[in-house]
Structures are given as structure tokens and as C-alpha cells.
Design a protein around this motif. Structure first.
Motif, PDB file in Angstrom:
ATOM      1  N   SER A   1     -26.083 -13.181   9.324  1.00 55.04           N
ATOM      2  CA  SER A   1     -25.683 -11.794   9.109  1.00 55.04           C
ATOM      3  C   SER A   1     -24.159 -11.711   9.124  1.00 55.04           C
ATOM      4  N   LEU A   2     -23.639 -10.799   8.321  1.00 47.91           N
ATOM      5  CA  LEU A   2     -22.208 -10.520   8.299  1.00 47.91           C
ATOM      6  C   LEU A   2     -21.985  -9.292   9.153  1.00 47.91           C
ATOM      7  N   ARG A   3     -21.193  -9.411  10.196  1.00 50.06           N
ATOM      8  CA  ARG A   3     -20.994  -8.280  11.101  1.00 50.06           C
ATOM      9  C   ARG A   3     -19.611  -8.302  11.708  1.00 50.06           C
TER      10      ARG A   3
ATOM     11  N   PHE B   1     -10.061  -3.378  17.298  1.00 46.39           N
ATOM     12  CA  PHE B   1      -9.638  -4.226  16.202  1.00 46.39           C
ATOM     13  C   PHE B   1     -10.824  -5.143  15.928  1.00 46.39           C
ATOM     14  N   TYR B   2     -11.187  -5.335  14.687  1.00 47.01           N
ATOM     15  CA  TYR B   2     -12.404  -6.069  14.367  1.00 47.01           C
ATOM     16  C   TYR B   2     -12.126  -7.277  13.491  1.00 47.01           C
ATOM     17  N   ARG B   3     -12.936  -8.303  13.672  1.00 47.69           N
ATOM     18  CA  ARG B   3     -12.995  -9.436  12.762  1.00 47.69           C
ATOM     19  C   ARG B   3     -14.358  -9.370  12.063  1.00 47.69           C
ATOM     20  N   VAL B   4     -14.360  -9.613  10.779  1.00 48.56           N
ATOM     21  CA  VAL B   4     -15.610  -9.706  10.038  1.00 48.56           C
ATOM     22  C   VAL B   4     -16.032 -11.162  10.098  1.00 48.56           C
TER      23      VAL B   4
ATOM     24  N   VAL C   1     -15.083 -16.901  10.403  1.00 45.02           N
ATOM     25  CA  VAL C   1     -14.376 -15.622  10.342  1.00 45.02           C
ATOM     26  C   VAL C   1     -14.013 -15.364   8.888  1.00 45.02           C
ATOM     27  N   LEU C   2     -14.406 -14.181   8.371  1.00 47.36           N
ATOM     28  CA  LEU C   2     -14.244 -13.870   6.954  1.00 47.36           C
ATOM     29  C   LEU C   2     -13.157 -12.847   6.674  1.00 47.36           C
TER      30      LEU C   2
ATOM     31  N   TYR D   1      -5.202   2.227   6.409  1.00 49.85           N
ATOM     32  CA  TYR D   1      -6.085   1.391   7.206  1.00 49.85           C
ATOM     33  C   TYR D   1      -5.914  -0.044   6.749  1.00 49.85           C
ATOM     34  N   TRP D   2      -5.683  -0.918   7.690  1.00 51.43           N
ATOM     35  CA  TRP D   2      -5.395  -2.298   7.355  1.00 51.43           C
ATOM     36  C   TRP D   2      -6.683  -3.090   7.323  1.00 51.43           C
ATOM     37  N   LYS D   3      -6.927  -3.752   6.198  1.00 51.45           N
ATOM     38  CA  LYS D   3      -8.075  -4.634   6.125  1.00 51.45           C
ATOM     39  C   LYS D   3      -7.724  -5.815   5.245  1.00 51.45           C
ATOM     40  N   GLN D   4      -8.174  -6.963   5.628  1.00 52.96           N
ATOM     41  CA  GLN D   4      -7.973  -8.163   4.850  1.00 52.96           C
ATOM     42  C   GLN D   4      -9.309  -8.878   4.827  1.00 52.96           C
ATOM     43  N   LEU D   5      -9.895  -8.963   3.650  1.00 52.96           N
ATOM     44  CA  LEU D   5     -11.187  -9.617   3.513  1.00 52.96           C
ATOM     45  C   LEU D   5     -11.029 -10.802   2.572  1.00 52.96           C
ATOM     46  N   LEU D   6     -11.561 -11.932   2.950  1.00 55.90           N
ATOM     47  CA  LEU D   6     -11.511 -13.119   2.111  1.00 55.90           C
ATOM     48  C   LEU D   6     -12.723 -13.078   1.183  1.00 55.90           C
ATOM     49  N   SER D   7     -12.544 -12.489   0.010  1.00 58.82           N
ATOM     50  CA  SER D   7     -13.682 -12.168  -0.838  1.00 58.82           C
ATOM     51  C   SER D   7     -14.414 -13.402  -1.362  1.00 58.82           C
ATOM     52  N   THR D   8     -13.726 -14.539  -1.530  1.00 55.99           N
ATOM     53  CA  THR D   8     -14.436 -15.717  -2.025  1.00 55.99           C
ATOM     54  C   THR D   8     -15.453 -16.204  -0.997  1.00 55.99           C
TER      55      THR D   8
END
Length: 113
Positions: free
Chosen positions: A4-6, A17-20, A36-37, A50-57
């Protein structure tokens, strides 16, 4: 093993502060994870951004092998343009329409006519 991605919560009281992350669905929220994604800070910084950085690959990889995102992660992926809009944005909890206004697919904000 179901992946699961959470969100993994960090920060102090009233300043989350969250890590995906990708994790086994049986592990606890702050327990062991596979990878960690990305990161997400829900509190507005300067200019209400709002700051977000997602590694989409890596996100796309985990989604392609069958990982199930949680509802908050699904909303973040929708705002990042990785996923189509989740059904809960268009429908309320009991199945009825919640809001008929148009939502901008890139930001997730309500568009004004």
C-alpha cells in the motif's frame, strides 16, 4: 504481500510533515516500509503554497505492480497528475453528489467560471 502507498507522519504536535511511502499493508503507520516515494507538507509556507515532492517514476512503478494507494495519497497523486480523479472527489460518503463545481486537475482547486 499486499503493498500500500500511504503517509508516514513526522514533525511535532500541530506541525505535521509526511513522507509518502510504499509499505506492506499489515505493517503499522510508522512501522517498517519498503521505499520512500516523496514528501508532503500540508502546512502553508510562504504565499500559501503547499510543498510536495513526489517521485512519479517510482509511484508509477508501484502502481503498475498493484500497490493500492490510501485515500490521502490518492488525492495527492491526483493533484500531481499521476492518477485520474478519485471517486470520492465527485461523490459524497453516502454515494450522492457532493459538489458540482469544476475542479482544476493540476491543482485540485475549484475553478471559477
Amino acid at each position: 504481500m499486499v503493498v500500500s502507498l500511504r503517509l508516514l507522519r513526522f514533525g511535532c504536535k500541530n506541525k505535521p510533515f509526511y513522507r509518502v511511502m510504499a509499505a506492506d499493508s499489515r505493517s503499522p503507520r510508522d512501522g517498517k516500509h519498503l521505499e520512500v516515494l516523496g514528501y508532503y507538507n500540508p502546512l502553508p509556507v510562504k504565499l500559501r503554497v503547499y510543498w510536495k515532492q513526489l517521485l512519479s517514476t517510482f509511484m508509477r512503478y508501484w502502481l503498475s505492480v498493484g500497490a493500492q494507494p490510501s485515500e490521502p495519497v490518492q488525492r495527492l497523486l491526483f493533484r500531481a497528475g499521476v492518477l485520474p480523479p478519485p471517486p470520492m472527489l465527485a461523490m459524497g460518503q453516502k454515494g450522492g453528489p457532493r459538489d458540482t463545481r469544476l475542479v482544476d486537475p493540476m491543482t485540485g482547486r475549484i475553478m471559477t467560471p
